[in-house]
Design an enzyme around this catalytic site. Structure first.
Site, short mmCIF file in Angstrom:
data_model
loop_
_atom_site.label_atom_id
_atom_site.label_comp_id
_atom_site.label_asym_id
_atom_site.label_seq_id
_atom_site.Cartn_x
_atom_site.Cartn_y
_atom_site.Cartn_z
N SER A 158 0.87 -1.17 -0.04
CA SER A 158 0.01 0.02 -0.10
C SER A 158 0.71 1.09 0.28
O SER A 158 1.86 1.26 0.45
CB SER A 158 -0.95 0.02 1.27
OG SER A 158 -1.59 -1.09 1.18
N GLU A 186 -3.47 -13.82 1.53
CA GLU A 186 -3.81 -12.90 2.29
C GLU A 186 -5.13 -13.25 2.88
O GLU A 186 -5.51 -13.41 3.95
CB GLU A 186 -3.55 -11.42 1.86
CG GLU A 186 -4.20 -10.40 2.69
CD GLU A 186 -3.73 -8.69 2.52
OE1 GLU A 186 -3.53 -8.83 1.41
OE2 GLU A 186 -3.53 -8.25 3.45
C1 FAD Z 1 -4.38 -2.58 10.69
C2 FAD Z 1 -3.94 -2.48 9.14
C3 FAD Z 1 -3.01 -3.33 8.55
C4 FAD Z 1 -2.43 -2.78 7.32
N1 FAD Z 1 -1.38 -3.65 6.87
C5 FAD Z 1 -0.93 -3.59 5.73
C6 FAD Z 1 0.49 -4.12 5.34
O1 FAD Z 1 1.06 -4.87 6.04
N2 FAD Z 1 0.88 -4.00 4.13
C7 FAD Z 1 0.22 -3.21 3.24
O2 FAD Z 1 0.80 -3.24 1.94
N3 FAD Z 1 -1.15 -2.73 3.50
C8 FAD Z 1 -1.48 -2.79 4.80
N4 FAD Z 1 -2.82 -2.17 5.05
C9 FAD Z 1 -3.42 -1.38 4.02
C10 FAD Z 1 -4.80 -1.99 3.56
O3 FAD Z 1 -4.40 -3.01 2.61
C11 FAD Z 1 -5.44 -0.84 3.06
O4 FAD Z 1 -5.82 0.06 4.08
C12 FAD Z 1 -6.97 -1.09 2.26
O5 FAD Z 1 -6.55 -2.20 1.22
C13 FAD Z 1 -7.54 0.14 1.92
O6 FAD Z 1 -6.92 1.06 1.08
P1 FAD Z 1 -7.02 2.67 1.52
O7 FAD Z 1 -6.69 2.37 3.01
O8 FAD Z 1 -6.12 3.48 0.83
O9 FAD Z 1 -8.44 3.11 1.28
P2 FAD Z 1 -9.02 3.33 -0.24
O10 FAD Z 1 -8.75 2.30 -0.95
O11 FAD Z 1 -8.46 4.81 -0.28
O12 FAD Z 1 -10.57 3.16 -0.01
C14 FAD Z 1 -11.40 4.09 1.08
C15 FAD Z 1 -12.83 3.69 0.95
O13 FAD Z 1 -13.34 3.65 -0.45
C16 FAD Z 1 -13.79 2.28 -0.73
N5 FAD Z 1 -13.57 2.07 -2.18
C17 FAD Z 1 -12.40 2.03 -3.00
N6 FAD Z 1 -12.27 1.53 -4.04
C18 FAD Z 1 -13.56 1.17 -4.10
C19 FAD Z 1 -14.37 0.41 -5.23
N7 FAD Z 1 -13.71 -0.01 -6.55
N8 FAD Z 1 -15.53 0.18 -4.86
C20 FAD Z 1 -16.03 0.29 -3.81
N9 FAD Z 1 -15.57 1.05 -2.83
C21 FAD Z 1 -14.43 1.26 -3.10
C22 FAD Z 1 -13.09 1.53 0.35
O14 FAD Z 1 -13.78 0.13 0.33
C23 FAD Z 1 -13.00 2.43 1.49
O15 FAD Z 1 -14.27 2.14 2.07
C24 FAD Z 1 -3.18 -2.27 6.39
C25 FAD Z 1 -4.20 -1.69 6.80
C26 FAD Z 1 -4.76 -1.53 8.27
C27 FAD Z 1 -6.02 -0.85 8.64
#
Ligand code: FAD
Lengths: 406, 369
Positions: A145, A260
């Site tokens: 991410s 995952e």
């Molecule tokens: C505790 C924790 C640990 C994590 N650990 C890791 C890690 O070790 N390595 C790593 O790489 N990542 C990690 N992550 C990251 C995690 O994979 C991302 O937070 C997650 O994939 C969402 O991305 P974002 O936070 O950028 O949210 P966004 O992608 O910006 O999403 C924001 C909102 O928009 C919605 N949204 C986005 N796209 C769509 C769509 N196409 N359709 C409908 N809704 C949509 C989402 O569902 C969400 O509600 C971690 C996250 C957390 C909270």
């Protein structure tokens, strides 16, 4: 059960009896006794956190040295060469014992990155890292991410530019769990900005002590700091640390993401298991004199129906695996349900407890629920948000048309 | 006897093929408006060709001696097809009631006829309040040796057509189970108007109707409790099958129906509805099949699993049936579309044994909460 499995089971028991105590009987739970912690993420101060990780590593080493550290791994890289069924059997038996929590090592590293290295890395990387990881010496993290690439992971912008036999990486990763403890990370980088976004990505294994790698703890809403920002500034990585083809990193990423989903969302034992146990929830109602409240009882029943049905779904997937059938969509469904069940349990407890969840009166088993409550929002996000999981189920399982994508 | 996975698969295909031929939607629609609400010729074929009524009757009584797992497969298929037939009343209610009574004489008298398809049967517990709690039964039995029943029963499935009616009535020893012949003097059965026309129900009036005690006097509470566990798991299988069918219909429609120049399934609001239905259906199948498996193993965990299956599948089917209409839009709200048939079946199944308040308490009771 065939002879092979009988022998294996006996081996496992012999090993565990020699190295661990039996876990206390969870059915004999008494209100007010024992640890009332409900923490999902650690919120330990750094020294204690390091101690926790040390215990995890020690236990992983003991497992490995006795042949249970990497049950399904190929023997040439230090695995045991057995089937996923053996793995499931081992986990089921280990759950009866009181052993250190190895989540730091196993959720991301052994559950997701290990299988990816095995599938895509060059032999010297496998030799170097696989035994080290499964022996508990090396911890791995997932550098996927970025601030601008979460759900839309294929839009990563961290650059990798070829320079002779090396690549030079520049960019920023975020939400990286366990990076502060890791020796290596699997990074997705952009190597071809001209190509369609899924086709211009390359994956590298990044030694976390390489010059230019900086890990900054990121405080979570629980108060602890399990995840981090990772800055990559002019990090030089030899080409032989590449996984898969140049510009072929998306395939590598899919291997990780597949694992995952299989890893995240298996019903945990420990504090989380306690939150979903009918005994514990019933005791909570008795202790708060809400046991006769009809509205609360109906909600509890609805919650328990989901918790138990999710358990049956997992049991069914495990049985399918045991009889050699690839499980269907159970894994994705149970990942979704896992986050929802815990969320509902925490909010149910809050309705039972009322003000006792907003400030600590010192009473056992009350304010402790706030720890779980604060972790639940993450469970609907990590490892693919609820929305993304639903898209996957609808498109891959039900065959609905893909969304219009840029 | 239990059948292995490939055997179950064969059973499923055989039943599905039969139902596709004998119970397509137009036939269901015709039957649900006729009296009786099933086709005796098809029932005879189900019995002669597939031996369905014999499925769970023990071999010593002329049946095939299978258990809940096999029965669950058959009921999933019947739920998909909304089959109109006296199967649920006979096989899912009456057979386990006779077996649970422990009355060898009654079993020997009635089960062989059930197994070969000559006799249909039902179980009458509820009265006007609709409760299956035997403590609330007010129908009475008097006499000793030669019993006569007086009172009323409602919601009796296939009550106007069943040859054998097992009736719970009260004696001095408490609620007891009795066998009543449909042609007995003093018995009248009137069809009830039903929310779900594919499941016929009747109101019975009993005016000193001659009856035979089944099992011990005062044993009905225990018998009905056992029957409810098994029947609610049977119902759960039927519900899971119906829910799966609703999901399939919705997904198929969402793939092909176009609006705004795209298939509606590419809109996320629709996609997520379908994914939510899938989650419900997967949970429902897991819960009903697990309960059936535990019943077959006679496991201690069965009563809890039965309660979970009943609640889980009731909700899953209701969600699937409602969303199926939503995904279909206006056409889903027409009489001509099948969606309302499933909606009606889902709602009536959810309430059949007392409804959510009752089954939630049943679950908590079993969990010791
Ligand atoms: C505790 C924790 C640990 C994590 N650990 C890791 C890690 O070790 N390595 C790593 O790489 N990542 C990690 N992550 C990251 C995690 O994979 C991302 O937070 C997650 O994939 C969402 O991305 P974002 O936070 O950028 O949210 P966004 O992608 O910006 O999403 C924001 C909102 O928009 C919605 N949204 C986005 N796209 C769509 C769509 N196409 N359709 C409908 N809704 C949509 C989402 O569902 C969400 O509600 C971690 C996250 C957390 C909270």
């Amino acid at each position: 059960m065939d002879d092979d499995m009988q022998d294996f089971t006996a081996d496992v028991r012999r090993f565990l009896d020699a190295h661990a105590a039996k876990a206390p009987d969870r059915t004999a739970f008494t209100w007010g006794e024992g640890d009332d912690s409900m923490a999902y993420f650690s919120s330990l101060p750094p020294e204690e956190d390091r101690e926790h990780v040390r215990r995890a590593r020690d236990w992983q080493r003991v497992r490995y040295e006795n042949g249970f550290g990497w049950i399904t791994g190929p023997e040439e890289y230090g695995g045991r060469g057995l089937t996923p069924i053996h793995d499931v059997v081992y986990d089921a038996i280990e759950a009866e014992y009181d052993v250190p929590d190895t989540g730091t090592i196993s959720v991301v590293g052994l559950g997701m990155i290990g299988p990816t290295i095995l599938a895509h890395a060059q032999p010297h990387l496998k030799d170097r890292w696989l035994p080290a990881m499964y022996r508990g010496d090396a911890i791995a993290c997932q550098l996927f991410s970025e601030p601008g690439a979460g759900s839309d992971l294929a839009s990563v912008t961290t650059r990798a530019v070829r320079d002779g036999d090396d690549w030079v990486l520049d960019g920023q990763k975020v939400w990286t769990s366990v990076a502060q403890h890791s020796q290596i990370g699997l990074a997705l980088t952009r190597t071809n900005p001209e190509a369609p976004k899924h086709r211009g990505i390359t994956a590298f294994l990044v030694p976390m002590d390489a010059p230019g790698v900086e890990v900054r703890p990121l405080r979570q809403m629980t108060g602890g700091a399990d995840f981090n920002e990772v800055f990559l500034t002019g990090v030089r990585i030899p080409d032989d640390h590449r996984l898969g083809e140049v510009d072929g990193g998306w395939t590598v990423a899919l291997t990780t993401l597949m694992n995952e989903r299989a890893t995240v969302g298996s019903e945990g034992a420990g504090p989380v298991g306690a939150a979903l146990s009918p005994d514990r929830l019933a005791a909570l109602m008795r202790a708060t004199w809400t046991g006769e409240d009809r509205a609360l009882r109906a909600r509890l029943a609805e919650l328990l129906v989901d918790v138990m049905a999710t358990g049956y779904l997992n049991a069914r997937a495990t049985r399918a695996l045991r009889s050699g059938v690839t499980p269907g969509p159970e894994r994705s469904v149970s990942k979704l349900m896992y986050g929802q069940n815990l969320t509902r349990a925490a909010h149910f407890a809050s309705d039972v407890l009322g003000p006792r969840m907003i400030a600590d009166t010192g009473e056992w088993g009350t304010y402790a629920w706030s720890e779980l409550l604060l972790a639940t929002p993450a469970l609907r996000i990590l490892g693919g948000t609820e929305e993304i999981m639903k898209n996957i189920l609808a498109e891959r399982v039900l065959g609905l048309p893909k969304e219009a994508r840029s | 006897m239990t059948v292995d996975d490939s055997g179950l698969h064969e059973l499923r295909s055989a039943v599905r093929e039969f139902l596709e031929a004998k119970s397509p939607e137009d036939v269901v629609r015709k039957l649900m408006e006729s009296e009786p609400r099933f086709d005796p010729a098809v029932w005879a074929q189900a019995s002669d060709q597939l031996r369905l009524p014999a499925l769970t009757v023990p071999e010593e009584y002329g049946g095939d001696g299978f258990g809940m797992v096999e029965l669950g497969v058959v009921l999933e298929e019947m739920g998909r097809a909304l089959l109109c037939a006296p199967f649920f009343s006979t096989v899912v209610l009456a057979v386990p009631a006779l077996l649970a009574s422990g009355d060898a004489e009654a079993c020997a008298r009635h089960l062989p006829g059930i197994a070969d398809g000559r006799t249909t049967a039902t179980l009458a517990v509820a009265e006007d309040a609709g409760s299956w709690d035997t403590a609330l039964v007010s129908a009475r039995a008097v006499g000793d040796g030669r019993w006569r029943l007086t009172g009323g029963k409602s919601f009796v499935i296939d009550g106007t057509t069943a040859d054998l009616i097992l009736v719970v009535a009260r004696t001095v020893a408490g609620p007891s189970l009795f066998a009543v012949d449909r042609t007995a003097a003093g018995l009248t059965a009137e069809p009830m108007e039903t929310l779900d026309a594919t499941r016929a129900m009747a109101r019975l009036t009993l005016d000193a109707v001659p009856a035979t005690l089944v099992g011990a006097e005062g044993a009905a509470e225990r018998i009905v409790s056992r029957v409810l566990d098994l029947a609610s798991v049977g119902l759960a299988a039927e519900q899971a099958g119906g829910a799966r069918r609703c999901l399939e219909e919705s997904a198929a429609y969402a793939r092909t129906r176009h609006q705004f120049g795209r298939p509606i399934g590419s809109f996320q609001a629709v996609k997520h509805k379908c994914a939510d239905m899938l989650v419900q259906v997967e949970l429902a199948e897991a819960a009903s099949r697990e309960a059936a498996r535990l019943a077959a193993e006679d496991s201690d965990e069965f009563p809890v699993a039965a309660a979970v299956a009943h609640a889980c599948c009731s909700r899953a089917y209701m969600v699937a049936a409602m969303e199926n209409i939503q995904v279909h839009g206006g056409i889903g709200f027409t009489w001509e579309h099948s969606a309302h048939l499933y909606f009606r079946r889902a709602k009536s199944s959810q309430l059949l044994f007392g409804g959510p308040a009752v089954y939630h308490e049943r679950l908590l009771d079993r969990l010791g909460v």
